[in-house]
Design an enzyme around this catalytic site. Structure first.
Site, PDB file in Angstrom:
ATOM      1  N   TYR A  61      30.179 -18.604  16.958  1.00 12.26           N
ATOM      2  CA  TYR A  61      30.973 -19.500  16.164  1.00 12.26           C
ATOM      3  C   TYR A  61      31.894 -20.187  17.609  1.00 12.26           C
ATOM      4  CZ  TYR A  61      30.165 -17.398  11.696  1.00 12.26           C
ATOM      5  OH  TYR A  61      29.513 -16.819  10.568  1.00 12.26           O
ATOM      6  N   TRP A 212      28.833 -15.180   1.904  1.00 12.95           N
ATOM      7  CA  TRP A 212      29.728 -16.321   2.739  1.00 12.95           C
ATOM      8  C   TRP A 212      29.732 -17.333   1.774  1.00 12.95           C
ATOM      9  CZ3 TRP A 212      26.715 -20.359   4.470  1.00 12.95           C
ATOM     10  CH2 TRP A 212      25.194 -19.962   4.767  1.00 12.95           C
ATOM     11  N   GLY A 291      36.951 -18.980   4.077  1.00 12.58           N
ATOM     12  CA  GLY A 291      37.605 -19.611   5.150  1.00 12.58           C
ATOM     13  C   GLY A 291      38.894 -20.393   4.803  1.00 12.58           C
ATOM     14  N   GLN A 297      46.122 -22.011   1.567  1.00 11.63           N
ATOM     15  CA  GLN A 297      44.986 -21.606   0.772  1.00 11.63           C
ATOM     16  C   GLN A 297      44.568 -20.346   0.447  1.00 11.63           C
ATOM     17  OE1 GLN A 297      42.146 -23.761   3.255  1.00 11.63           O
ATOM     18  NE2 GLN A 297      42.463 -25.790   2.216  1.00 11.63           N
TER      19      GLN A 297
HETATM   20  P1  NDP Z   1      34.542 -21.026   1.733  1.00 13.40           P
HETATM   21  O1  NDP Z   1      33.456 -21.537   0.909  1.00 13.40           O
HETATM   22  O2  NDP Z   1      35.452 -20.081   1.475  1.00 13.40           O
HETATM   23  O3  NDP Z   1      35.039 -22.366   2.508  1.00 13.40           O
HETATM   24  C1  NDP Z   1      36.151 -22.404   3.015  1.00 13.40           C
HETATM   25  C2  NDP Z   1      36.936 -23.885   3.196  1.00 13.40           C
HETATM   26  O4  NDP Z   1      37.104 -24.408   2.010  1.00 13.40           O
HETATM   27  C3  NDP Z   1      38.130 -23.563   3.846  1.00 13.40           C
HETATM   28  O5  NDP Z   1      38.123 -23.754   5.340  1.00 13.40           O
HETATM   29  C4  NDP Z   1      38.769 -24.630   3.602  1.00 13.40           C
HETATM   30  O6  NDP Z   1      38.394 -26.168   3.928  1.00 13.40           O
HETATM   31  C5  NDP Z   1      38.281 -25.188   1.672  1.00 13.40           C
HETATM   32  N1  NDP Z   1      39.399 -24.184   0.973  1.00 13.40           N
HETATM   33  C6  NDP Z   1      39.690 -23.007   1.116  1.00 13.40           C
HETATM   34  N2  NDP Z   1      40.365 -22.506  -0.113  1.00 13.40           N
HETATM   35  C7  NDP Z   1      40.692 -23.937  -0.750  1.00 13.40           C
HETATM   36  C8  NDP Z   1      41.597 -23.947  -1.638  1.00 13.40           C
HETATM   37  N3  NDP Z   1      42.374 -23.142  -2.491  1.00 13.40           N
HETATM   38  N4  NDP Z   1      41.819 -25.380  -1.925  1.00 13.40           N
HETATM   39  C9  NDP Z   1      40.992 -26.174  -1.447  1.00 13.40           C
HETATM   40  N5  NDP Z   1      40.248 -25.987  -0.200  1.00 13.40           N
HETATM   41  C10 NDP Z   1      40.111 -24.955   0.056  1.00 13.40           C
HETATM   42  O7  NDP Z   1      33.744 -20.402   3.128  1.00 13.40           O
HETATM   43  P2  NDP Z   1      33.073 -20.987   4.574  1.00 13.40           P
HETATM   44  O8  NDP Z   1      31.991 -21.829   4.373  1.00 13.40           O
HETATM   45  O9  NDP Z   1      34.247 -21.469   5.460  1.00 13.40           O
HETATM   46  O10 NDP Z   1      32.603 -19.648   5.249  1.00 13.40           O
HETATM   47  C11 NDP Z   1      33.347 -18.446   5.177  1.00 13.40           C
HETATM   48  C12 NDP Z   1      33.041 -17.554   6.226  1.00 13.40           C
HETATM   49  O11 NDP Z   1      31.611 -16.922   5.656  1.00 13.40           O
HETATM   50  C13 NDP Z   1      32.895 -18.099   7.690  1.00 13.40           C
HETATM   51  O12 NDP Z   1      34.037 -18.159   8.083  1.00 13.40           O
HETATM   52  C14 NDP Z   1      31.834 -17.078   8.202  1.00 13.40           C
HETATM   53  O13 NDP Z   1      32.879 -15.974   8.635  1.00 13.40           O
HETATM   54  C15 NDP Z   1      31.049 -16.620   7.032  1.00 13.40           C
HETATM   55  N6  NDP Z   1      29.739 -17.531   7.305  1.00 13.40           N
HETATM   56  C16 NDP Z   1      28.552 -16.794   7.572  1.00 13.40           C
HETATM   57  C17 NDP Z   1      27.420 -17.192   7.757  1.00 13.40           C
HETATM   58  C18 NDP Z   1      26.221 -16.376   8.041  1.00 13.40           C
HETATM   59  O14 NDP Z   1      25.237 -16.873   8.441  1.00 13.40           O
HETATM   60  N7  NDP Z   1      26.292 -15.312   7.984  1.00 13.40           N
HETATM   61  C19 NDP Z   1      27.329 -18.898   7.527  1.00 13.40           C
HETATM   62  C20 NDP Z   1      28.547 -19.651   7.057  1.00 13.40           C
HETATM   63  C21 NDP Z   1      29.797 -18.859   6.965  1.00 13.40           C
HETATM   64  P3  NDP Z   1      38.952 -27.593   4.060  1.00 13.40           P
HETATM   65  O15 NDP Z   1      40.632 -27.269   3.958  1.00 13.40           O
HETATM   66  O16 NDP Z   1      38.956 -27.875   5.650  1.00 13.40           O
HETATM   67  O17 NDP Z   1      38.506 -28.410   3.266  1.00 13.40           O
END
Ligand code: NDP
Length: 331
Positions: A61, A212, A291, A297
Site C-alpha cells: 500500500y 475487505w 477504510g 466516518q
Molecule cells: P470500505 O468498503 O469500508 O470503504 C471505505 C471508504 O468508504 C472510506 O475510505 C470512505 O471513502 C468511505 N466511507 C467509509 N465510511 C463512510 C461513511 N460512513 N459515509 C460515507 N462514506 C464512507 O473499505 P476499503 O475499500 O477502504 O477497504 C478496507 C480495507 O480492506 C483496506 O484499507 C485494506 O486494509 C483492506 N483491503 C484488502 C484487500 C486485499 O486484497 N486483501 C483489497 C482492498 C482492501 P471516501 O470518504 O473517500 O469516499
C-alpha cells in the site's frame, strides 16, 4: 492507560485464540495516498477511541508508506492492546525476487514490514494473493519459521480459492506448520463470491474471515446519487480512488443502493451501518476491515457493532439489490 471502549465488540479469529475487533481499520487507498500524515494520525486515534484494536495494512500500500504512517500513528499505544495485520506478495521493487511468496521474499518482506511498522512482531501475516510460481510448502515453511522466531504470530491468506486454501491447510496439518487461521477476501452486500465455497472450506478448517471493502469502497453508504457528481473529497472524486471504485459506479448499482436508504432509516441506522451490520451478521466473519478518509466516518461506522438484523431484513436486502449483487466472480 487509554480507557477501553465498549463500542466495538471483539470476536475470535477462526479457531485460534486471537480476538480481533469486529471492525478493523485498513489503510489501503487512504494513508499515504488520499490522506496525509495528520489525517492518518487522526484516523488511528478515532479508531482507538471507538474500540477498534485491529489494524490492517500491506507492504504494497502506497509503496510501503501506508505501513510507515500506521507505525508512526501507533507509536506509544501499548503493543498488547492492538492487533497488527499486514501482507506480502505484491512487488516491493523491480527485481524478480522482490515479489511473490518465495522463502527469500517472504523473509525479506517481513523484516521490512517490521521496520516500517516499528514493532518486533506482526500479529496476523497474510499471503496477499496465491503465487503459482512458488510451491505452497515453501511459503508455509517460511511462514512457520517466522512464527517460531516470534516475528509473526498467526498466518493467513487473501483472495485464495477454496481449493488453494484446502490444499494449504492440509500441508500445514501434515507437516506440523502453524495453521492458517485467517482469510482476507472481499465481502459485502454486493460481493458474495465467498459464500458458495470459500466460507464452507474455511469453516471446516477453523479459518476466520477478515473481510475487505464491506462498504464496497463507500458505495454502500448511499452517498453516491444517480446522475450526480461524486461528493467532493470522496473516493470516486479522487484521482486514483476513482479507478478503484469504478466497478461499483454504475447506474444499476447506485440506484439499487438508494433503495436501501429507507430500509436503514426504518431501523434507525445509516446505510453504512446497515451494510456493516449485514456483513457482521455472517457468523463466519471474524472482522470487517473498513477504510475511512475522515474520523467522523469511523464514529458512525463503529456503531454498527452489536446491531443484529433479522432474517426478514436480510431477505429484503437481497430482493432490493438483486440486479447488482455478484454471486460469482465476473468472467
Ligand atoms: P470500505 O468498503 O469500508 O470503504 C471505505 C471508504 O468508504 C472510506 O475510505 C470512505 O471513502 C468511505 N466511507 C467509509 N465510511 C463512510 C461513511 N460512513 N459515509 C460515507 N462514506 C464512507 O473499505 P476499503 O475499500 O477502504 O477497504 C478496507 C480495507 O480492506 C483496506 O484499507 C485494506 O486494509 C483492506 N483491503 C484488502 C484487500 C486485499 O486484497 N486483501 C483489497 C482492498 C482492501 P471516501 O470518504 O473517500 O469516499
Amino acid at each position: 492507560m487509554r480507557p477501553y471502549s465498549e463500542c466495538v465488540r471483539h470476536r475470535r479469529l477462526g479457531s485460534s485464540g486471537l480476538k480481533v475487533s469486529e471492525l478493523a481499520l485498513g489503510n489501503w487507498a487512504t494513508m499515504g495516498a488520499q490522506v496525509d500524515d495528520d489525517v492518518s494520525q487522526a484516523l488511528v486515534r478515532a479508531a482507538l477511541d471507538c474500540g477498534i484494536t485491529t489494524f490492517d495494512t500491506s507492504d504494497a500500500y502506497a509503496d510501503g508508506r501506508a505501513e510507515e504512517l500506521l507505525g508512526r500513528a501507533l507509536t506509544g499505544v501499548p503493543r498488547g492492546s492492538i492487533e497488527l495485520s499486514t501482507k506480502v506478495f505484491w512487488p516491493t521493487g523491480p527485481g524478480p525476487n522482490q515479489r511473490g511468496l518465495s522463502r527469500k521474499h517472504v523473509r525479506e518482506a517481513c523484516h521490512a514490514s517490521l521496520r516500517r511498522l516499528r514493532t518486533d512482531h506482526i500479529d496476523i501475516y497474510q499471503a496477499h494473493r496465491f503465487d503459482p510460481e512458488t510451491p505452497v510448502e515453501e511459503t508455509l515453511s517460511a511462514f512457520d519459521d517466522l512464527v517460531r522466531e516470534g516475528k509473526i504470530l498467526y498466518v493467513g491468506v487473501s483472495e485464495w480459492s477454496a481449493g488453494q486454501i484446502r490444499d494449504a491447510a492440509i500441508v500445514s496439518r501434515d507437516r506440523g506448520y502453524s495453521p492458517l487461521v485467517a482469510n482476507q477476501p472481499q465481502y459485502s452486500m454486493l460481493w458474495r463470491i465467498i459464500e458458495e465455497e470459500v466460507i464452507p472450506t474455511c469453516d471446516e478448517w477453523g479459518i476466520g474471515q477478515i473481510v475487505w471493502s464491506p462498504l464496497a469502497q463507500g458505495v454502500l453508504s448511499g452517498k453516491y446519487r444517480p446522475g450526480a457528481r461524486p461528493p467532493q473529497g470522496s473516493r470516486a472524486d479522487d484521482r486514483d480512488g476513482s479507478g478503484y471504485i469504478a466497478r461499483w459506479m454504475t447506474g444499476t448499482v447506485i440506484e439499487a443502493v438508494q433503495s436501501l436508504v429507507p430500509v436503514a432509516e426504518r431501523l434507525g441506522l445509516t446505510p453504512a451501518q446497515l451494510a456493516l451490520a449485514w456483513v457482521l451478521g455472517n457468523p463466519s466473519v471474524s472482522s470487517a476491515i473498513i477504510g475511512a478518509s475522515r474520523p467522523e466516518q469511523l464514529a458512525e461506522n463503529a456503531a454498527a457493532s452489536g446491531v443484529e438484523l433479522d432474517q426478514e431484513t436480510r431477505a429484503l436486502v437481497d430482493r432490493l439489490l438483486a440486479d447488482a449483487i455478484h454471486w460469482r466472480r465476473p468472467a
